[in-house]
Structure formats: structure tokens, C-alpha cells
Motif scaffolding. Structure first.
Motif, short mmCIF file in Angstrom:
data_model
loop_
_atom_site.label_atom_id
_atom_site.label_comp_id
_atom_site.label_asym_id
_atom_site.label_seq_id
_atom_site.Cartn_x
_atom_site.Cartn_y
_atom_site.Cartn_z
N CYS A 96 0.86 -1.20 0.00
CA CYS A 96 0.00 0.00 0.00
C CYS A 96 0.89 1.25 0.00
N ALA A 97 0.77 2.03 -1.08
CA ALA A 97 1.63 3.21 -1.23
C ALA A 97 1.06 4.42 -0.49
N GLY A 98 -0.24 4.46 -0.32
CA GLY A 98 -0.83 5.62 0.35
C GLY A 98 -2.33 5.43 0.49
N ILE A 99 -2.90 6.19 1.42
CA ILE A 99 -4.33 6.06 1.71
C ILE A 99 -5.01 7.41 1.48
N ILE A 100 -6.17 7.37 0.85
CA ILE A 100 -7.01 8.57 0.75
C ILE A 100 -8.30 8.27 1.50
N LEU A 101 -8.62 9.17 2.39
CA LEU A 101 -9.74 8.96 3.30
C LEU A 101 -10.84 9.98 3.00
N ALA A 102 -12.09 9.50 2.90
CA ALA A 102 -13.22 10.45 2.76
C ALA A 102 -13.93 10.53 4.10
N VAL A 103 -14.08 11.74 4.62
CA VAL A 103 -14.69 11.93 5.94
C VAL A 103 -15.72 13.05 5.87
N LYS A 104 -16.52 13.13 6.92
CA LYS A 104 -17.42 14.27 7.04
C LYS A 104 -16.61 15.45 7.55
N ASN A 105 -16.89 16.63 7.04
CA ASN A 105 -16.13 17.82 7.46
C ASN A 105 -16.10 17.99 8.97
N GLU A 106 -17.27 17.78 9.59
CA GLU A 106 -17.34 18.04 11.04
C GLU A 106 -16.59 16.98 11.86
N GLU A 107 -16.18 15.88 11.19
CA GLU A 107 -15.44 14.84 11.94
C GLU A 107 -13.95 14.83 11.61
N LYS A 108 -13.56 15.74 10.71
CA LYS A 108 -12.18 15.72 10.21
C LYS A 108 -11.15 15.87 11.34
N GLN A 109 -11.40 16.82 12.22
CA GLN A 109 -10.44 17.08 13.31
C GLN A 109 -10.27 15.87 14.22
N GLU A 110 -11.42 15.28 14.58
CA GLU A 110 -11.37 14.12 15.47
C GLU A 110 -10.61 12.97 14.79
N ILE A 111 -10.89 12.78 13.50
CA ILE A 111 -10.21 11.71 12.76
C ILE A 111 -8.71 11.98 12.70
N GLU A 112 -8.35 13.22 12.43
CA GLU A 112 -6.92 13.56 12.38
C GLU A 112 -6.23 13.30 13.72
N SER A 113 -6.94 13.58 14.79
CA SER A 113 -6.27 13.35 16.08
C SER A 113 -6.12 11.85 16.36
N TYR A 114 -7.09 11.04 15.91
CA TYR A 114 -6.92 9.57 16.04
C TYR A 114 -5.75 9.08 15.17
N LEU A 115 -5.61 9.65 13.98
CA LEU A 115 -4.51 9.21 13.10
C LEU A 115 -3.17 9.45 13.79
N LYS A 116 -3.08 10.59 14.45
CA LYS A 116 -1.86 10.94 15.18
C LYS A 116 -1.64 9.97 16.34
N GLN A 117 -2.71 9.82 17.12
CA GLN A 117 -2.61 8.97 18.32
C GLN A 117 -2.15 7.55 17.99
N PHE A 118 -2.66 7.01 16.86
CA PHE A 118 -2.33 5.62 16.54
C PHE A 118 -1.24 5.52 15.46
N ALA A 119 -0.54 6.63 15.23
CA ALA A 119 0.62 6.66 14.32
C ALA A 119 0.31 6.10 12.93
N ILE A 120 -0.82 6.53 12.36
CA ILE A 120 -1.15 6.16 10.98
C ILE A 120 -0.49 7.21 10.08
N SER A 121 0.48 6.78 9.29
CA SER A 121 1.28 7.78 8.55
C SER A 121 1.04 7.76 7.04
N LYS A 122 0.27 6.77 6.56
CA LYS A 122 0.15 6.65 5.09
C LYS A 122 -1.00 7.45 4.49
#
Ligand code: C5P
Length: 222
Positions: free
Chosen positions: A41-67
Motif C-alpha cells: 500500500c503506497a498511500g491512503i485517501i480517506l473520505a470523511v465528514k467535514n465536522e469529523e475531520k479534526q477528530e479523525i486527524e487526532s486519532y490518526l496521530k494517536q495511533f501513528a497512521i502515517s500513510k
């Protein structure tokens, strides 16, 4: 490409079901980890709801998702969320579309799909129907369908980029709404191959699925 912009109403949790935890982590983090850990897997593109973007970004950080290369705004239907991902991806090659709500995807299935899509353009995964299947649109049985010919289809679905982009553009132009990406490609006439998957690649849709998910997770961890 991972659509994660649904509302999860059938889960009845009052929040996006993807934030519900299985073990210690939100459902969608388990899903992302499968791709994060996969060298193919070279990279991930994620579709999210605008109002959930911040929360999702903070989870990505917390769980070290880098792709995750791009986070796009999802649409009112899953198909539009995938179309938004396709707009953000500009390279040639094989793309996989996978529901954020299917955390138990196995690497062997991903790799088989990539191989088939690279060779033939379009491949989806599914499992054979185990139960007897009846056609009963009004609640009265019209026919018992030959189950040997039936597949219960899941994601990931894999395509060469240009094949899926063309099919998605065409569907939107025609106002056609499909329930998966394969339907869009099927209507362009391109053959779609099936790769046999696993029954445990369940979509977390209702509360029963969560209970099954907890059991599956324990099995994976053993
Ligand atoms: O609702 P369902 O479980 O069938 O959705 C499958 C996947 O599509 C989920 O990961 C969900 O977040 C996503 N989805 C989306 N945009 C929508 C509806 C669903 O990204 N409008």
C-alpha cells in the motif's frame, strides 16, 4: 481509498459507528492499520465528514497512521465519497476501495485483488452464499435461486485507476447510484473478476456485528 463519511444510523449509536471501539481502538483505526502495515500500500485517501475531520486527524496521530496522503470531504452517498477520493488521486496504477467499517480484512485477500486488478483491470472479493437463497420481492417465494452461482460481495474492490474513474464519472453523469464500485464498472462493460475472500471480513453495521467483531478480534490477537 477508504470511505469513512457515513453516519452509521443502523448501528443506532448516535455517533459515527467508526468511532466505536473494538478492543482498545476505534473501528476505522483497525481498518487503517491493515493498510498501514502492508508494504504493497503506497498511500491512503480517506473520505470523511467535514465536522469529523479534526477528530479523525487526532486519532490518526494517536495511533501513528502515517500513510494517509489526503483527507477529502465525503458525499451524501457512499458512491460520492468514493468519487471525491478519485478526484484526489492523480496517479496511474491499481486503486483499492475498502469500507472503513470492515476492520478484519486480510493481507492475502488484498494481495490477490491487487494481482487480479493489475492483470485484468477489475477484481472484487466475496464469499459463496452458505444458506439456501430465495427470491421473494413481495415476501412470497417466487423461486429458489441456485446458490452455487451466488456470491456475497464485500470490499476491497480493486481497479486500474482509469477504469474506475471512467465508470464513476459515467455513473454521476447518468445519475446512476450503485451499491458498490463494481456495479459502476459492470455498466461500462468491463469484466469484473471475483477473488474468494473470507467470511470474517464483516462490515460493522449493527450492534450484533460489534459483538461478532469483539470475538474476531480476540481470535486475531491469540
Ligand atoms: O453504511 P455502510 O456501512 O454501508 O457504509 C460503508 C462505508 O462507506 C463506511 O465505511 C461508511 O463510513 C462509508 N460511507 C461514506 N459516505 C457515505 C456513506 C457511507 O463514506 N455517504
Amino acid at each position: 481509498m477508504i470511505p469513512a463519511a457515513g453516519s452509521g444510523q443502523r448501528m443506532g449509536a448516535g455517533v459515527n459507528k467508526l468511532f466505536l471501539t473494538l478492543g482498545e481502538k476505534p473501528i476505522f483505526i483497525h481498518t487503517l492499520e491493515a493498510f498501514e502495515a502492508d508494504p504493497l500500500c503506497a498511500g491512503i485517501i480517506l473520505a470523511v465528514k467535514n465536522e469529523e475531520k479534526q477528530e479523525i486527524e487526532s486519532y490518526l496521530k494517536q495511533f501513528a497512521i502515517s500513510k494517509v496522503q489526503a483527507i477529502v470531504e465525503g458525499g451524501t452517498e457512499r458512491q460520492y465519497s468514493v468519487a471525491a477520493c478519485l478526484e484526489a488521486y492523480l496517479e496511474d496504477g491499481v486503486v483499492l476501495v475498502h469500507d472503513a467499517a470492515r476492520p478484519f480484512i486480510r493481507r492475502a485477500v488484498i494481495h490477490a485483488l491487487v494481482q487480479e486488478a493489475a492483470a485484468h483491470g477489475a477484481a472484487i472479493t466475496g464469499v459463496k452464499a452458505k444458506d439456501t437463497m430465495k427470491l421473494a420481492p413481495t415476501g412470497i417465494v417466487e423461486e429458489t435461486v441456485n446458490r452455487d452461482a451466488l456470491w456475497i460481495v464485500q470490499t476491497p474492490q480493486a481497479f486500474r485507476y482509469e477504469i474506475l474513474k471512467k465508470a464513476s464519472d459515467q455513473a454521476i453523469a447518468d445519475d446512476f447510484l450503485g451499491t458498490d464500485e463494481s456495479m459502476l464498472v459492470e455498466r461500462t462493460g468491463h469484466p469484473v473478476r471475483i477473488v474468494e475472500g473470507t467470511y470474517d471480513n464483516v462490515k460493522m453495521t449493527t450492534q450484533e456485528d460489534l459483538a461478532i467483531g469483539e470475538i474476531l478480534l480476540k481470535r486475531v490477537q491469540q
